[in-house]
Enzyme design. Sequence first.
Site, PDB file in Angstrom:
ATOM      1  N   GLU A 197       0.785   3.052  18.242  1.00 34.88           N
ATOM      2  CA  GLU A 197       2.164   3.151  17.766  1.00 34.88           C
ATOM      3  C   GLU A 197       2.531   4.624  17.646  1.00 34.88           C
ATOM      4  O   GLU A 197       1.709   5.437  17.210  1.00 34.88           O
ATOM      5  CB  GLU A 197       2.266   2.459  16.402  1.00 34.88           C
ATOM      6  CG  GLU A 197       3.661   2.322  15.849  1.00 34.88           C
ATOM      7  CD  GLU A 197       3.648   1.524  14.550  1.00 34.88           C
ATOM      8  OE1 GLU A 197       3.320   0.312  14.588  1.00 34.88           O
ATOM      9  OE2 GLU A 197       3.937   2.106  13.483  1.00 34.88           O
ATOM     10  N   ARG A 219       3.087 -12.229   0.761  1.00 28.34           N
ATOM     11  CA  ARG A 219       2.513 -12.538  -0.563  1.00 28.34           C
ATOM     12  C   ARG A 219       3.208 -11.685  -1.605  1.00 28.34           C
ATOM     13  O   ARG A 219       3.998 -10.792  -1.289  1.00 28.34           O
ATOM     14  CB  ARG A 219       1.021 -12.198  -0.573  1.00 28.34           C
ATOM     15  CG  ARG A 219       0.772 -10.782  -0.091  1.00 28.34           C
ATOM     16  CD  ARG A 219      -0.572 -10.220  -0.444  1.00 28.34           C
ATOM     17  NE  ARG A 219      -0.826  -8.957   0.224  1.00 28.34           N
ATOM     18  CZ  ARG A 219      -0.357  -7.774  -0.171  1.00 28.34           C
ATOM     19  NH1 ARG A 219       0.426  -7.692  -1.239  1.00 28.34           N
ATOM     20  NH2 ARG A 219      -0.630  -6.684   0.501  1.00 28.34           N
TER      21      ARG A 219
END
Length: 319
Positions: A198, A290
């Site tokens: 990336e 989460r």
Amino acid sequence: MKKILVANRGEIALSALRCIRELGLQSVAVYSQPDEHALHVRFADEARSLPGARAVLNYGSIDRILEAAESSGADTVYCGYGFLSESPEFARACRDRGITFVGPAPEVLEGCRDKLYCFTQAAPLNIPVPNHSEIVLDEDDLLEKAHHLGYPLLLKPVSGTGGRYITKVYRKEDLVAGYRNAVREHMLRNARSAFYLEKYIRNAIHVEFPVLADQAGHVLQLGERECVVQRRFQKLISETPSPRLGEAERRMMAEAAVKLVRELGFVGCGAVEFMLDEKGKWFFMEINPRLQVEYALTEAAYGVELIKEQLRIASGERL
């Protein structure tokens, strides 16, 4: 939902146990031998011991957590953050045994774990993603992909969240060594993830947008948290609202977060994470499916108890 086993320890276990009690439900704590006298054990309605002293072999064991749930008669398991909270294998095992897992479906967890898959879902929604490669096949492919993207680069595992195993590379001479070290560390930890490259964004601002999504398709977005101090890609200090985010960027990123979780069929509590470069251009980074460690910051700012909302969503209630 009547009896909930909390598959964690420490602060998050105590917070979950308090919420369970205030909702009028029964609670079960689990503990390893070193935690036998911990506060969360005493606070729960009942407790089950987990064999072994290493946390990854008890709190992080699918079999031992499910054994504790079944032996205690718990119909629901709550993980909070860490350990099994993002595990599609655990969510699927709970479903197979008729136990409610408080969190997204295992198929959604698998998608969130795969960063490249999330990029492919974000791009058609006109959500910017950073310049990146596909999966690195070998060292020759690594060098070719790096040449195409240009330095500096980040070498990242395709699977997982939380900034672990990320390697920053400024020069071609350091790339292969960094790749070998990352692969070796993964093998030592039994983490079998492929890697990709990336483009490294210098002096990036890291901003995350908490979301709640129910089973009826409603999504709430609760502001943002800027990670103002980090070390080794780990957040140390977060702040809300972001002191460096303009109203236009805030609105666009919040809308992008809502669109993306709807596209993924996400149900539960999570955070969609973005980066801004020095020119103010923003990019989607990943989804944490989460509750996050910084959840209390959002609770203080918005007056919403996220753990209670997670439990209500898991029981089928609407936001």
